[in-house]
Scaffold this motif. Structure first.
Motif, short mmCIF file in Angstrom:
data_model
loop_
_atom_site.label_atom_id
_atom_site.label_comp_id
_atom_site.label_asym_id
_atom_site.label_seq_id
_atom_site.Cartn_x
_atom_site.Cartn_y
_atom_site.Cartn_z
N THR A 160 -9.09 0.63 -1.59
CA THR A 160 -7.64 0.43 -1.70
C THR A 160 -7.28 -0.95 -2.23
N GLY A 161 -8.28 -1.79 -2.42
CA GLY A 161 -8.05 -3.13 -2.93
C GLY A 161 -9.31 -3.96 -2.83
N LEU A 162 -9.14 -5.28 -2.89
CA LEU A 162 -10.28 -6.19 -2.86
C LEU A 162 -10.02 -7.28 -1.83
N LEU A 163 -11.01 -7.52 -0.98
CA LEU A 163 -10.96 -8.62 -0.02
C LEU A 163 -11.75 -9.81 -0.59
N VAL A 164 -11.19 -11.00 -0.46
CA VAL A 164 -11.81 -12.20 -1.03
C VAL A 164 -11.95 -13.25 0.06
N PRO A 165 -12.84 -14.22 -0.12
CA PRO A 165 -12.97 -15.29 0.87
C PRO A 165 -11.66 -16.05 1.03
N PRO A 166 -11.28 -16.39 2.26
CA PRO A 166 -10.03 -17.16 2.47
C PRO A 166 -10.10 -18.52 1.77
N HIS A 167 -8.95 -19.00 1.37
CA HIS A 167 -8.79 -20.34 0.77
C HIS A 167 -9.49 -20.49 -0.58
N MET A 196 0.82 -1.20 0.00
CA MET A 196 0.00 0.00 0.00
C MET A 196 0.86 1.26 0.00
N ALA A 197 1.93 1.27 0.81
CA ALA A 197 2.84 2.40 0.83
C ALA A 197 3.50 2.61 -0.52
N SER A 198 3.64 1.52 -1.27
CA SER A 198 4.25 1.58 -2.61
C SER A 198 3.25 1.99 -3.69
N GLY A 199 2.01 2.26 -3.29
CA GLY A 199 0.99 2.70 -4.24
C GLY A 199 0.44 1.58 -5.09
N VAL A 200 0.39 0.37 -4.54
CA VAL A 200 -0.06 -0.81 -5.29
C VAL A 200 -1.38 -1.31 -4.72
N ARG A 252 -9.07 1.85 -12.39
CA ARG A 252 -9.41 1.35 -11.06
C ARG A 252 -8.14 1.01 -10.28
N ARG A 253 -7.19 0.37 -10.94
CA ARG A 253 -5.92 0.05 -10.27
C ARG A 253 -5.23 1.32 -9.80
N ALA A 254 -5.20 2.31 -10.64
CA ALA A 254 -4.54 3.57 -10.28
C ALA A 254 -5.23 4.24 -9.10
N ALA A 255 -6.56 4.24 -9.10
CA ALA A 255 -7.31 4.86 -8.01
C ALA A 255 -7.08 4.11 -6.70
N TYR A 256 -7.12 2.79 -6.77
CA TYR A 256 -6.89 1.99 -5.56
C TYR A 256 -5.47 2.22 -5.03
N GLY A 257 -4.50 2.25 -5.94
CA GLY A 257 -3.12 2.43 -5.51
C GLY A 257 -2.89 3.78 -4.84
N ALA A 258 -3.47 4.84 -5.41
CA ALA A 258 -3.33 6.17 -4.82
C ALA A 258 -4.00 6.23 -3.45
N ALA A 259 -5.18 5.63 -3.34
CA ALA A 259 -5.88 5.61 -2.06
C ALA A 259 -5.13 4.78 -1.03
N ALA A 260 -4.49 3.71 -1.48
CA ALA A 260 -3.71 2.87 -0.57
C ALA A 260 -2.54 3.66 0.02
N ARG A 261 -1.85 4.40 -0.82
CA ARG A 261 -0.74 5.22 -0.33
C ARG A 261 -1.24 6.26 0.68
N ASP A 262 -2.33 6.92 0.37
CA ASP A 262 -2.89 7.92 1.28
C ASP A 262 -3.25 7.30 2.63
N ALA A 263 -3.74 6.07 2.60
CA ALA A 263 -4.22 5.42 3.82
C ALA A 263 -3.10 5.13 4.81
#
Length: 375
Positions: A309-316, A286-290, A334-345
């Motif tokens: 900032t990304g997508l959560l999926v069911p485990p396994h 996330m700090a890397s903007g990914v 969408r990837r760019a928006a999520y990455g930028a939001a991840a860095r901000d977070a």
């Protein structure tokens, strides 16, 4: 303060416990305190400790059978001697289970307060490696942590687990991230061309290659057109994974600035392990903007904002992992928006900020131990 950090792992080991113990020692030194680290001995000998921010006492250890990267401390009187000789005010127990039990006993014998930091889902590991033993693992965890003045949990999920299993006096203490080292500006075009010579989307995993990480859930991602899977890390599952993940690039263990370049050069980061009490690699991505794909379990629940900032999926669920990556691969905006939001977070989640919160917890524990002064 004079603090003894008794840790089950310390650099040159590469894992969350070792990294957090190192950052804790660094922060204590930076704030003018006097830490001492007690850790299992490594095959490399004392040389690596020359780079440590404080003195390190090594306790004899043996490699864990089947997983030699993990060292298990042997019974030793060095722990109590080290705590006494350091004239400690407080004992910090990093992921206590074996060596940490000795640290807890030393603190009790010397009448010192102890702060225990919960970092490893040993119940989940028992399920993975033995199929049984989860209840026994929790009995051990409860016994160790109940003796501490305070237990610190790295995430909301970990805090709930501890409380539900009867561990008293639990508070939240998350982990920091180096937002200077891990940042989008380290994206490396030459590295990307070397890993994806035909312009493929780079999807990466960083971490131990061990059964509890379930890295084979990336098998479906390897079959996506125009996608290149990159695996960073080592461990006992590597031979199996090289067969289970056809076409993936295995880069081995990487650290420091080299690791930061790899993180920033990814298009999507995927974490597959369902037993993370925190998950530092998610935060570094996330700090890397990914943008991140991670299981909706444990530490990632606090870190990944689903749909922001990304997508959560069911485990396994390998199909869910594949479908989440496919959705992000098809939508660059969408990837760019999520990455930028991840860095901000994560901008405010520095190790300095998190370390100061730890010092507040120390102060609370020390204050509670002081006898009340008569008015």
């Amino acid at each position: 303060m004079r603090v003894v950090i008794v840790t089950e792992s310390f650099p040159p080991d590469v894992n969350g416990v070792a990294h957090c113990a190192l950052q804790t020692a660094r922060h204590l030194v930076d704030r003018g305190h006097s830490p001492l680290v007690v850790a299992p001995a490594t095959p490399a000998g004392p040389g690596p400790d020359a780079l440590a921010p404080c003195p390190v006492v090594r306790v004899p250890s043996l490699p864990l059978p089947g997983y030699p990267q993990v060292r298990v401390a042997l019974p030793s009187r060095r722990v109590t001697a080290a705590v006494a000789e350091h004239r400690a005010d407080l004992v910090h127990l990093a992921s206590p289970f074996i060596l940490g039990v000795r640290g807890m006993a030393a603190a009790a014998r010397l009448g010192l307060p102890a702060v225990a930091v919960y970092q490893t889902d040993l119940g989940g590991y028992a399920r993975t490696y033995m199929g049984v033993g989860e209840a026994a693992a929790w009995r051990r965890i409860r016994s160790v942590h109940a003796a501490a003045d305070l237990t610190l949990a790295p995430s909301s999920a970990a805090l709930r687990d501890l409380e539900e299993h009867g561990v008293p006096r639990v508070k939240l203490w998350p982990r920091g991230v180096d937002t200077v080292r891990f940042r989008p500006g380290h994206r490396d075009g030459a590295l990307r061309r070397a890993l994806a010579p035909h312009g493929e989307l780079l999807v990466g995993y960083v971490g131990r290659l061990a059964p509890e990480k379930h890295v084979d859930l990336l098998s479906g991602v390897c079959g996506l057109p125009g996608v290149k899977v990159v695996v960073v890390g080592d461990g006992p599952s590597e031979p199996h994974l090289t067969e289970a993940l056809p076409g993936a690039a295995f880069l081995g263990r990487r650290t420091g600035d080299e690791l930061a370049r790899i993180f920033a050069s990814l298009d999507v980061f995927v974490h597959t392990g369902p037993f993370e009490t925190f998950c530092q690699t998610v935060q570094e991505a996330m700090a890397s903007g990914v943008p991140v794909v991670a299981p909706a379990a444990g530490g990632p629940l606090d870190l990944v904002a689903h749909g922001r900032t990304g997508l959560l999926v069911p485990p396994h669920d390998a199909s869910a992992v594949r479908d989440a990556v496919r959705a992000l691969a098809a939508d660059p905006a969408r990837r760019a928006a999520y990455g930028a939001a991840a860095r901000d977070a994560v901008e405010g989640r520095t190790w300095a900020a998190v370390g100061d919160r730890l010092l507040e917890h120390y102060a609370d524990v020390l204050g509670a131990r002081r006898p009340a002064v008569a008015a």
